[in-house]
Design a protein around this motif. Sequence first.
Motif, PDB file in Angstrom:
ATOM      1  N   GLY A 196       5.666  25.678 -21.275  1.00 41.33           N
ATOM      2  CA  GLY A 196       6.130  24.457 -20.609  1.00 41.33           C
ATOM      3  C   GLY A 196       6.814  23.513 -21.578  1.00 41.33           C
ATOM      4  N   SER A 197       6.246  23.392 -22.741  1.00 42.89           N
ATOM      5  CA  SER A 197       6.836  22.541 -23.768  1.00 42.89           C
ATOM      6  C   SER A 197       8.229  23.037 -24.157  1.00 42.89           C
ATOM      7  CB  SER A 197       5.922  22.514 -24.991  1.00 42.89           C
ATOM      8  OG  SER A 197       6.487  21.766 -26.026  1.00 42.89           O
ATOM      9  N   GLY A 198       8.365  24.325 -24.350  1.00 44.17           N
ATOM     10  CA  GLY A 198       9.669  24.897 -24.694  1.00 44.17           C
ATOM     11  C   GLY A 198      10.701  24.681 -23.597  1.00 44.17           C
ATOM     12  N   PHE A 199      10.291  24.883 -22.365  1.00 49.06           N
ATOM     13  CA  PHE A 199      11.206  24.680 -21.240  1.00 49.06           C
ATOM     14  C   PHE A 199      11.671  23.224 -21.178  1.00 49.06           C
ATOM     15  CE2 PHE A 199      11.762  23.233 -16.845  1.00 49.06           C
ATOM     16  CZ  PHE A 199      12.863  23.995 -16.477  1.00 49.06           C
ATOM     17  N   PHE A 200      10.711  22.315 -21.237  1.00 52.98           N
ATOM     18  CA  PHE A 200      11.071  20.900 -21.138  1.00 52.98           C
ATOM     19  C   PHE A 200      11.862  20.421 -22.355  1.00 52.98           C
ATOM     20  CE2 PHE A 200       7.640  20.831 -17.927  1.00 52.98           C
ATOM     21  CZ  PHE A 200       8.421  20.416 -16.867  1.00 52.98           C
TER      22      PHE A 200
END
Length: 170
Positions: free
Chosen positions: A91-95
């Motif tokens: 999720g962190s990478g996507f955001f």
Amino acid sequence: MHRIAVIVAGFLGILVMIDPIATHFSLAHLSAFGSVLASAAVILIMRKIGKEEDRVSMVAAVLAGILLVGLPGALVQWQPLNGKALLIAAGSGFFMGVAQFVSLEALRRAPASVIAPLQYTMLVWALAYGVAIFDDPVKANVLAGALIVIAANLYNFHRERLRARRIIEA
């Protein structure tokens, strides 16, 4: 003079957050400081070439840079991720990827002095995520330092708006 004062006040806010008297400095502190310098450089570069360069190429270059810089440390400290940690990392990478596109577009459309105060909301988000995801309590010095940094940048935003208004009126 005002810009220098803002930089000094922001740096003092950072010092309040890390509490150099009570904190033993480590490589992690130096790494975080380097990250701040690199982030500032990325913002300046994106602002300078953002209108001429392809968005996807610029964001890919930033993300590749983050990967290349972070990879050696990750390999040294690697530990298998459990399901929750893997979900948080994904999720962190996507955001982060989405945020890079949004930041680039913002820097194309507005001066950095307008964008910077919004970027400092990251301090608020970091505190909130620390509490919500990692059960990390908010310490008084961290809150005080964040408020100093945010106040300094809001002051800078105000001064830059006044400066722009004077230029337009002249």
